[in-house]
Design a protein around this motif. Structure first.
Motif, PDB file in Angstrom:
ATOM      1  N   UNK A   1      35.125  42.573  37.242  1.00 38.35           N
ATOM      2  CA  UNK A   1      34.055  43.061  36.481  1.00 38.35           C
ATOM      3  C   UNK A   1      34.511  44.423  35.606  1.00 38.35           C
ATOM      4  N   UNK A   2      35.487  45.294  35.822  1.00 41.35           N
ATOM      5  CA  UNK A   2      35.878  46.219  34.963  1.00 41.35           C
ATOM      6  C   UNK A   2      36.933  45.604  34.022  1.00 41.35           C
ATOM      7  N   UNK A   3      37.426  44.559  34.038  1.00 43.09           N
ATOM      8  CA  UNK A   3      38.290  43.713  33.155  1.00 43.09           C
ATOM      9  C   UNK A   3      37.202  43.143  32.051  1.00 43.09           C
ATOM     10  N   UNK A   4      36.208  42.691  32.754  1.00 50.00           N
ATOM     11  CA  UNK A   4      35.137  41.948  31.831  1.00 50.00           C
ATOM     12  C   UNK A   4      34.645  42.991  30.732  1.00 50.00           C
ATOM     13  N   UNK A   5      34.655  44.196  31.193  1.00 47.27           N
ATOM     14  CA  UNK A   5      34.026  45.192  30.203  1.00 47.27           C
ATOM     15  C   UNK A   5      34.748  45.349  28.987  1.00 47.27           C
TER      16      UNK A   5
ATOM     17  N   UNK B   1      42.676  47.007  43.550  1.00 47.68           N
ATOM     18  CA  UNK B   1      41.498  46.850  42.568  1.00 47.68           C
ATOM     19  C   UNK B   1      41.898  47.079  41.022  1.00 47.68           C
ATOM     20  N   UNK B   2      42.986  47.940  41.088  1.00 44.17           N
ATOM     21  CA  UNK B   2      43.864  48.065  39.859  1.00 44.17           C
ATOM     22  C   UNK B   2      44.739  46.847  39.585  1.00 44.17           C
ATOM     23  N   UNK B   3      45.499  46.482  40.407  1.00 36.37           N
ATOM     24  CA  UNK B   3      46.130  45.246  40.318  1.00 36.37           C
ATOM     25  C   UNK B   3      45.393  44.000  39.724  1.00 36.37           C
ATOM     26  N   UNK B   4      44.232  43.771  40.548  1.00 38.34           N
ATOM     27  CA  UNK B   4      43.357  42.777  40.044  1.00 38.34           C
ATOM     28  C   UNK B   4      42.960  42.831  38.709  1.00 38.34           C
ATOM     29  N   UNK B   5      42.451  44.165  38.661  1.00 37.44           N
ATOM     30  CA  UNK B   5      41.970  44.422  37.057  1.00 37.44           C
ATOM     31  C   UNK B   5      42.891  44.035  36.019  1.00 37.44           C
ATOM     32  N   UNK B   6      43.988  44.284  36.345  1.00 37.22           N
ATOM     33  CA  UNK B   6      45.019  44.110  35.087  1.00 37.22           C
ATOM     34  C   UNK B   6      45.524  42.471  34.994  1.00 37.22           C
TER      35      UNK B   6
ATOM     36  N   UNK C   1      43.465  39.964  36.088  1.00 40.46           N
ATOM     37  CA  UNK C   1      42.427  39.338  35.240  1.00 40.46           C
ATOM     38  C   UNK C   1      42.267  39.800  33.770  1.00 40.46           C
ATOM     39  N   UNK C   2      42.371  40.833  33.357  1.00 43.62           N
ATOM     40  CA  UNK C   2      42.277  41.299  32.046  1.00 43.62           C
ATOM     41  C   UNK C   2      43.199  40.613  31.275  1.00 43.62           C
ATOM     42  N   UNK C   3      44.487  40.736  31.733  1.00 37.51           N
ATOM     43  CA  UNK C   3      45.808  40.252  30.761  1.00 37.51           C
ATOM     44  C   UNK C   3      45.902  38.838  30.983  1.00 37.51           C
ATOM     45  N   UNK C   4      45.464  38.049  32.205  1.00 42.76           N
ATOM     46  CA  UNK C   4      45.877  36.822  32.381  1.00 42.76           C
ATOM     47  C   UNK C   4      44.451  35.829  31.951  1.00 42.76           C
ATOM     48  N   UNK C   5      43.462  36.017  32.706  1.00 41.66           N
ATOM     49  CA  UNK C   5      42.360  35.117  32.705  1.00 41.66           C
ATOM     50  C   UNK C   5      41.599  35.675  31.362  1.00 41.66           C
ATOM     51  N   UNK C   6      41.744  36.879  31.012  1.00 46.92           N
ATOM     52  CA  UNK C   6      40.967  37.349  29.944  1.00 46.92           C
ATOM     53  C   UNK C   6      41.641  37.482  28.640  1.00 46.92           C
ATOM     54  N   UNK C   7      42.488  38.151  28.290  1.00 49.23           N
ATOM     55  CA  UNK C   7      43.393  38.240  26.935  1.00 49.23           C
ATOM     56  C   UNK C   7      44.144  36.954  26.766  1.00 49.23           C
ATOM     57  N   UNK C   8      44.973  36.633  27.665  1.00 49.28           N
ATOM     58  CA  UNK C   8      46.120  35.627  27.495  1.00 49.28           C
ATOM     59  C   UNK C   8      45.256  34.267  27.222  1.00 49.28           C
TER      60      UNK C   8
ATOM     61  N   UNK D   1      33.805  37.304  38.843  1.00 47.45           N
ATOM     62  CA  UNK D   1      34.043  38.366  39.810  1.00 47.45           C
ATOM     63  C   UNK D   1      33.020  38.402  40.917  1.00 47.45           C
ATOM     64  N   UNK D   2      31.945  37.821  40.483  1.00 46.49           N
ATOM     65  CA  UNK D   2      30.576  37.872  41.415  1.00 46.49           C
ATOM     66  C   UNK D   2      30.834  36.826  42.399  1.00 46.49           C
ATOM     67  N   UNK D   3      31.367  35.771  42.219  1.00 46.78           N
ATOM     68  CA  UNK D   3      31.425  34.604  42.814  1.00 46.78           C
ATOM     69  C   UNK D   3      32.154  34.700  44.343  1.00 46.78           C
ATOM     70  N   UNK D   4      33.435  35.280  44.085  1.00 45.70           N
ATOM     71  CA  UNK D   4      34.060  35.582  45.576  1.00 45.70           C
ATOM     72  C   UNK D   4      33.366  36.230  46.511  1.00 45.70           C
ATOM     73  N   UNK D   5      32.768  37.407  46.119  1.00 45.89           N
ATOM     74  CA  UNK D   5      32.243  38.229  46.819  1.00 45.89           C
ATOM     75  C   UNK D   5      30.755  37.659  47.280  1.00 45.89           C
TER      76      UNK D   5
END
Length: 447
Positions: free
Chosen positions: A80-84, A144-149, A151-158, A406-410
């Motif tokens: 969720x933090x990466x989505x922002x 949490x920090x690791x997952x954020x990074x 997701x942001x750089x992998x699923x998101x930006x790349x 992000x919501x799915x697994x939880x």
């Protein structure tokens, strides 16, 4: 071809655009090279996708001594933090281009994976200066920090930059380009879990992430050398020699006016297509993240769970190929409807999973859903809203999709903890698919 409003916003080739070589001087259409580079970029994002993270989930639970719900919550919080920030990354894409965003995000993803391989050591180091009761909190924070990074750089930006870079080089043949990406990614992502599992069994989960980090770093160099942002930056046009004036395509494939992000968000179709992709990403992420547990509840082994991705990829490839070809000739809303049918089939088959016939429907539903995911999430935005603000529009949509993943697994973890099975969550996904299916007939390209 492009409209005048969609030429390079810089009005001239950006600095270093032709380093180390100028693609306009080559004897072939450079869009084919960009297509290969963009496809590799999406494949390289696999370690930051749920299909890549899920293989490490059980090992992280054991190494950090956290429950499945806490790992899922850390994954959700980080995602969720990466989505922002992904919408901001989309604006950055519009300013500097896909080449630079792809190279930078791959380099950062490699560093993050290297850091995650030492996550236990890092958590232990921080915990030594805190009371012993805080050890789990430290592990939760590190992950949490690791997952954020990731997701942001992998699923998101790349993913966003690699896919959009290809879409900039093709217009009338976007369906063909997406078919190449989709088929490659379907096979690539299907072998990701077995490949990562093999690396883990060979040298441990930490060593596996280090090896993967080295491969991702290698792509960063490839993206810098061979990636190119826009054909107009080099005096070229989308499609090149593949553009045919007499080609019989649907009117939707022809360039319309460019929308700003604010204008796109006010259209009905934007939300129907975005929410369809969100639901698909949510269900696929949740299923991939908990696949071992889901199959275990149905009396099947870990190897059977991991192996499900291969036959699903075979179905996905066929659907991707046919759907990509059709996307140049039919309205996208019809493909969105087929995707929603796939979501419904997968939801119901997971609700009543068993070692028999239900597995066949899991493969079918997952194949339909995956096969059309790339088309709906990629082709829609440049076709409906133009290329001038492609990064901002696709970035905003992607940020919502990432939040959904992000919501799915939880959501699935909570359903399992509360009811002892995942059925409540899968039925909810099926109901949402029916609602979107009813809304799809009016989702035409805005005029």
């Amino acid at each position: 071809m492009t409209t005048d409003s969609e030429t390079s916003p810089l009005g001239r080739p950006p600095r270093l655009a032709n380093v180390p070589f100028n693609p306009s001087r080559l004897p072939f259409f450079y869009g084919t090279v960009v297509l290969v580079c963009g496809t590799l970029g999406v494949l390289t994002s696999a370690p930051g996708q749920t299909v890549g993270v899920s293989v490490f989930t059980d090992f992280l639970i054991e190494a950090h001594q956290l429950s499945r719900s806490w790992i899922s919550f850390a994954y959700m919080a980080g995602t969720i933090c990466s989505a922002l920030l992904i919408t901001r990354a989309g604006h950055w894409y519009d300013r500097v281009g896909g080449r630079w965003v792809s190279a930078f995000s791959a380099a950062m993803l490699a560093l993050v994976l290297l850091g995650m391989s030492f996550s236990v050591t890092l958590a232990d180091s921080v915990a030594t200066v805190l009371p012993g009761s805080y050890r789990h909190h430290v592990s939760f924070g590190v992950l949490t920090v690791g997952f954020f990074a990731m997701r942001f750089f992998g699923q998101g930006m790349l993913t966003l930059s690699s896919r959009n870079m290809v879409l900039e080089w093709f217009e009338a043949r976007r369906g063909m380009a997406m078919a190449v990406i989709g088929i490659s990614v379907a096979f690539g992502f299907s072998i990701t879990p077995p490949l990562f599992e093999w690396l883990i069994q060979r040298g441990g989960w930490s060593w596996a992430w280090q090896v993967i980090a080295a491969m991702v770093a290698g792509f960063s160099l490839l993206a810098f050398a061979f990636g190119r942002s826009r054909p107009e930056d080099h005096g070229l046009l989308p499609d090149g020699p593949f553009a045919k004036k007499d080609r019989k395509t649907h009117a939707e494939t022809l360039s319309g006016r460019s929308f700003t992000l604010a204008e796109a968000r006010r259209t009905y179709s934007f939300w129907v297509f975005t929410l369809s992709v969100v639901l698909s990403g949510l269900l696929l992420t949740a299923f991939s993240f908990h696949v071992v547990s889901i199959f275990s509840d149905a009396g099947m082994s870990r190897s059977q769970a991991v192996a499900i991705f291969v036959p699903a990829a075979c179905v996905s490839v066929v659907v991707e190929f046919v759907g990509s070809w059709l996307s140049d000739f039919v309205r996208l809303k019809y493909l969105a409807m087929v995707q929603l049918v796939g979501i419904l089939v997968l939801s119901l088959s997971l609700s009543f999973l068993n070692p028999g016939t239900a597995v066949v429907f899991v493969v079918l539903g997952m194949g339909l859903m995956q096969g059309l995911f790339g088309i709906i999430s990629g082709v829609t935005w440049p076709r409906f809203y133009g290329r001038q603000h492609l990064g901002a529009i696709s970035g905003f949509s992607t940020s919502i999709v990432v939040a959904g993943t992000a919501v799915g697994p939880y959501l699935f973890s909570v359903a399992h903890d509360r009811f002892g099975s995942y059925r409540a969550a899968t039925v909810l996904c099926g109901v949402a698919a029916l609602a979107l299916l009813a809304a799809s007939p009016r989702a035409n390209r805005p005029e």
